[in-house]
Design an enzyme around this catalytic site. Structure first.
Site, PDB file in Angstrom:
ATOM      1  N   LEU A   1       0.915  -0.956  -0.066  1.00 13.58           N
ATOM      2  CA  LEU A   1       0.107  -0.093   0.048  1.00 13.58           C
ATOM      3  C   LEU A   1       0.937   1.156  -0.136  1.00 13.58           C
ATOM      4  O   LEU A   1       1.441   1.536   1.089  1.00 13.58           O
ATOM      5  CB  LEU A   1      -0.909  -0.130   1.180  1.00 13.58           C
ATOM      6  CG  LEU A   1      -2.052   1.115   1.357  1.00 13.58           C
ATOM      7  CD1 LEU A   1      -2.890   1.090   0.297  1.00 13.58           C
ATOM      8  CD2 LEU A   1      -2.436   1.105   2.859  1.00 13.58           C
TER       9      LEU A   1
ATOM     10  N   HIS B   1       6.654   3.064  11.975  1.00  8.88           N
ATOM     11  CA  HIS B   1       7.488   4.092  11.221  1.00  8.88           C
ATOM     12  C   HIS B   1       6.212   5.227  11.128  1.00  8.88           C
ATOM     13  O   HIS B   1       5.192   4.964  11.230  1.00  8.88           O
ATOM     14  CB  HIS B   1       7.491   3.864   9.918  1.00  8.88           C
ATOM     15  CG  HIS B   1       8.647   4.958   9.234  1.00  8.88           C
ATOM     16  ND1 HIS B   1       8.279   6.073   8.625  1.00  8.88           N
ATOM     17  CD2 HIS B   1       9.890   4.871   9.119  1.00  8.88           C
ATOM     18  CE1 HIS B   1       9.033   6.767   8.225  1.00  8.88           C
ATOM     19  NE2 HIS B   1      10.203   5.966   8.527  1.00  8.88           N
TER      20      HIS B   1
END
Length: 269
Positions: free
Chosen positions: A126, A230
């Protein structure tokens, strides 16, 4: 208008641009012409294949801006992972050290390497180009996979997983990997990350510690990132959590990012 469609051979250049833009830690799109072309070929074969149970099929989609004709994003589904190349994770568990004689009772977190997600379906790849990260585009790109899976449930496993990118800096250095590198490896995180993206995982079984790792023996920086994502991955994780995905203690071997899971029939979309 934005159109989600299966990838074609004409999308190679756009796919390579996205692979470059995605940066370190995005192992599903390595910057390698041969691997990218193989992904396109495999996806085209998978979309046309008659399937009654999930095997090695891979469904790669691109999001196209119909006005400009530009590919602005990608998303993909792996029908069943770990069947031809082992899929490794660490599982975060506990062990107890207890001595009634000394009146000592200690609970310690441990990381154990496993292949528990073998055969599961995986949503992956994605990526939305930065200029298009506004409005509901990201949500559409994410949820469209689940609609495809619901429509073609025979092509997928009962359990669906998503590996989320773990914590690393702008240079691609992971605190978790730095500890592993110091004690077990002699290569930098970007190189290990690149090898995994190319499908070269032999070094994992050769060099990874075979026994559980006591978390309290890791550096403080390494401990702090276990199960965390992240910064750029936080929106994607929130979307998956709203769909019913949960983290059950499985993390990536290299950056300790969480792997989340859901039953296909329970996904809210």
């Amino acid at each position: 208008m934005q159109v989600l469609r299966p990838i074609t051979v004409n999308d190679f250049a756009a796919l390579k641009e996205i692979a470059i833009e995605s940066g370190h830690g995005f192992t599903s799109l390595p910057v390698d012409d041969g691997q990218l072309q193989e992904k396109i070929d495999r996806a085209q074969s998978s979309f046309t294949k008659n399937v009654d149970k999930p095997l090695d099929e891979s469904y790669l989609f691109v999001l196209e801006d119909s006005e400009s004709g530009k590919v602005i994003g990608t998303t993909a589904i792996e029908a069943a992972v770990g069947l031809s190349v082992p899929l490794y994770h660490y599982h975060l568990g506990k062990t107890v050290h207890h001595s009634p004689t000394l009146n000592v009772y200690n609970t310690v977190d441990i990381l154990s390497m496993c292949n528990d997600y073998t055969g599961c379906s995986e949503i992956c790849t994605l990526f939305l180009r930065e200029d298009n990260r506004k409005g509901l585009t990201g949500r559409f790109l994410s949820r469209s996979r689940f609609l495809f899976m619901a429509q073609h449930s025979e092509r997928f496993a009962d359990t669906v997983i998503a590996e989320m990118r773990g914590v690393s800096d702008e240079a691609g250095h992971s605190p978790f990997w730095q500890w592993l590198q110091e004690h077990f490896f002699s290569i930098e995180f970007p190189q290990a990350d690149h090898l995994v993206g190319l499908g070269d995982k032999v070094f994992i079984s050769e060099l990874m510690p075979k026994y559980p790792i006591y978390v309290n023996l890791l550096s403080k920086k390494a401990q702090a990132v276990i199960g965390h994502v992240h910064d750029k991955t936080k929106p994607a994780l929130k979307l998956l959590e709203k769909e019913g995905f949960e983290h059950r203690g499985y993390v990536d071997l290299f950056d300790a990012g969480p792997t989340v899971e859901a039953k296909l029939g329970n996904i809210r979309s």
